[in-house]
Design an enzyme around this catalytic site. Structure first.
Site, PDB file in Angstrom:
ATOM      1  N   ARG A   1       0.894  -1.066  -0.137  1.00  0.00           N
ATOM      2  CA  ARG A   1       0.110  -0.105   0.206  1.00  0.00           C
ATOM      3  C   ARG A   1       0.874   1.035  -0.114  1.00  0.00           C
ATOM      4  O   ARG A   1       2.003   1.298   0.623  1.00  0.00           O
ATOM      5  CB  ARG A   1      -0.871   0.033   1.093  1.00  0.00           C
ATOM      6  CG  ARG A   1      -2.002  -0.811   1.171  1.00  0.00           C
ATOM      7  CD  ARG A   1      -3.095  -0.492   0.018  1.00  0.00           C
ATOM      8  NE  ARG A   1      -4.149  -1.481  -0.046  1.00  0.00           N
ATOM      9  CZ  ARG A   1      -4.265  -2.272  -0.808  1.00  0.00           C
ATOM     10  NH1 ARG A   1      -3.382  -2.739  -1.600  1.00  0.00           N
ATOM     11  NH2 ARG A   1      -5.516  -3.228  -0.769  1.00  0.00           N
TER      12      ARG A   1
ATOM     13  N   HIS B   1      -0.364   0.143  -9.899  1.00  0.00           N
ATOM     14  CA  HIS B   1      -0.767  -0.850  -8.972  1.00  0.00           C
ATOM     15  C   HIS B   1      -1.508  -2.142  -9.668  1.00  0.00           C
ATOM     16  O   HIS B   1      -2.463  -2.408  -9.658  1.00  0.00           O
ATOM     17  CB  HIS B   1      -2.082  -0.082  -8.308  1.00  0.00           C
ATOM     18  CG  HIS B   1      -2.389  -0.873  -7.126  1.00  0.00           C
ATOM     19  ND1 HIS B   1      -3.164   0.105  -5.852  1.00  0.00           N
ATOM     20  CD2 HIS B   1      -2.255  -2.219  -6.368  1.00  0.00           C
ATOM     21  CE1 HIS B   1      -3.467  -0.746  -4.882  1.00  0.00           C
ATOM     22  NE2 HIS B   1      -3.298  -2.264  -5.293  1.00  0.00           N
TER      23      HIS B   1
ATOM     24  N   GLU C   1      -3.668   7.616  -5.267  1.00  0.00           N
ATOM     25  CA  GLU C   1      -4.087   6.877  -6.259  1.00  0.00           C
ATOM     26  C   GLU C   1      -5.522   7.416  -6.655  1.00  0.00           C
ATOM     27  O   GLU C   1      -6.273   7.435  -5.553  1.00  0.00           O
ATOM     28  CB  GLU C   1      -4.035   5.272  -6.260  1.00  0.00           C
ATOM     29  CG  GLU C   1      -2.628   4.782  -6.140  1.00  0.00           C
ATOM     30  CD  GLU C   1      -2.592   3.056  -6.142  1.00  0.00           C
ATOM     31  OE1 GLU C   1      -3.633   2.552  -6.394  1.00  0.00           O
ATOM     32  OE2 GLU C   1      -1.752   2.680  -5.600  1.00  0.00           O
TER      33      GLU C   1
END
Length: 368
Positions: free
Chosen positions: A203, A249, A232
């Site tokens: 993360r 990601h 994000e």
């Protein structure tokens, strides 16, 4: 109501009722008012603002994390919820290996005695440790929620940071005795060894982004491979420009991982509805073309095998092409939405050119 970016979801979930597809970031309260179940990924925040007054009684997320779910609210409302822990863990491990094969000197240093430090010893961390062991790479891990007596490779955070490669796989938490939010700041990262590689496929918020960026001015030797970002999809462009590897990601975005996650949620939904689960046919390894991997030792065979199946350089090139775009957040999501099909090493048909390398090749694939 289902996130449209979950591959195969409509076909898989149609056995339970009408399936309505929406963009995960755009699913809103009006969309779910008449829905019985909500199936999402990590980009959808599931909370009172989304679900209040709706008929949703089941929430499933095809991801391994749960920080996008307001668990206290779901429990308080008696809404059944589940995630797919471990579903894409092998895909993330493949991503890490691909990074190690692409960053200059990283794999060679590990094969000659340097070690990997793993932060977060959950589904991904454990499988990464297992894969590293089978291919002969030393590693230690940090996870304050586990008992070191039960896991001999666990060490203090300071010891783990002092590793040639620091690989982050911690979930995002903001409460409890060991919150992971900004767990790694400039003071801690300053103690990374010279020419260390910091890899984050967990993360983005686990690292204090602005402090990391500022640190690079005094520690330009630190190399970065980042797949996750604070803010994000609107990632910090200045930091992305300084990365050796930068991706949107997608570490866990293998076809196999996505399918496993969907199947796990479908099984939970079938159980919730007390209905049988119909499972479609899988793509067998035998259907894949054989990839012949040359190499007389680990230094040549590992990159040959890993990069033949998944080369992270392509993802990084596509990502870096959008850094200067004024609408990079929108482009970030488009890269994920149109991500090319990718198989996991374990499900690829790899063949060692030198027969004596067959056991090492199996180790690279995870022993499957």
């Amino acid at each position: 109501m289902v996130d449209e970016n979950i591959p195969g979801a409509k076909q898989c979930l149609a056995q339970f009722g009408e399936v309505v597809l929406r963009s995960g970031r755009e699913i809103c309260a009006a969309d779910v008012q008449g829905a019985d179940a909500l199936i999402v990924r990590s980009v959808t925040k599931v909370n009172p603002a989304l679900l209040a007054g709706s008929s949703v009684r089941f929430v499933g997320s095809t991801t391994i994390g749960s920080d996008h779910l307001d668990i206290d609210y779901l429990r308080g409302q008696g809404i059944q919820f589940c995630t797919a822990p471990g579903s894409n863990a092998e895909s993330v491990v493949d991503y890490v290996l691909s990074v190690l094969c692409r960053v200059d000197g990283a794999l060679a240093s590990l094969l000659t005695g340097d070690r990997v430090g793993i932060v977060g010893y959950g589904n991904v961390g454990k499988r990464l440790g297992q894969r590293l062991t089978t291919i002969g790479i030393d590693w230690i891990a940090y996870d304050p929620l586990l008992n070191p007596a039960d896991h001999p490779n666990l060490r203090s955070l300071a010891e783990v940071i002092n590793s040639a490669v620091l690989s982050l796989h911690a979930p995002l938490t903001v409460a409890g005795p060991f919150p992971s939010f900004h767990m790694l700041n400039a003071v801690q990262l300053q103690s990374l060894p010279e020419n260390a590689l910091l890899l984050n496929a967990g993360r983005g918020e686990v690292v204090a982004t602005e402090e990391l960026h500022a640190l690079l001015d005094s520690r330009p030797d630190i190399r970065l491979a980042l797949d996750v970002w604070e803010g994000e999809p609107d990632f910090p462009a200045a930091l992305a420009e300084r990365c050796a590897i930068a991706t949107p990601h997608i570490a866990g975005y293998s076809v196999d991982g996505k399918k496993t996650g969907l199947q796990m949620i479908a099984a939970e939904l079938a159980n919730f509805l007390d209905k049988p689960l119909k499972v479609g046919d899988d793509n067998a390894v035998a259907e894949l073309l054989a990839i012949h991997c040359p190499g007389g030792d680990a230094f040549s065979l590992i990159p040959a095998a890993v990069l033949a199946v998944y080369d992270v350089a392509g993802d990084s090139q596509r990502f870096k092409a959008i850094i200067a775009d004024a609408e990079r957040g929108k482009r970030f999501d488009l890269l994920r939405k149109h991500y090319p099909p990718r198989r996991e090493l374990a499900y690829s048909n790899l063949v060692a050119v030198e027969p004596e390398m067959a056991s090492l090749l199996r180790a690279v694939q995870g022993g499957k």
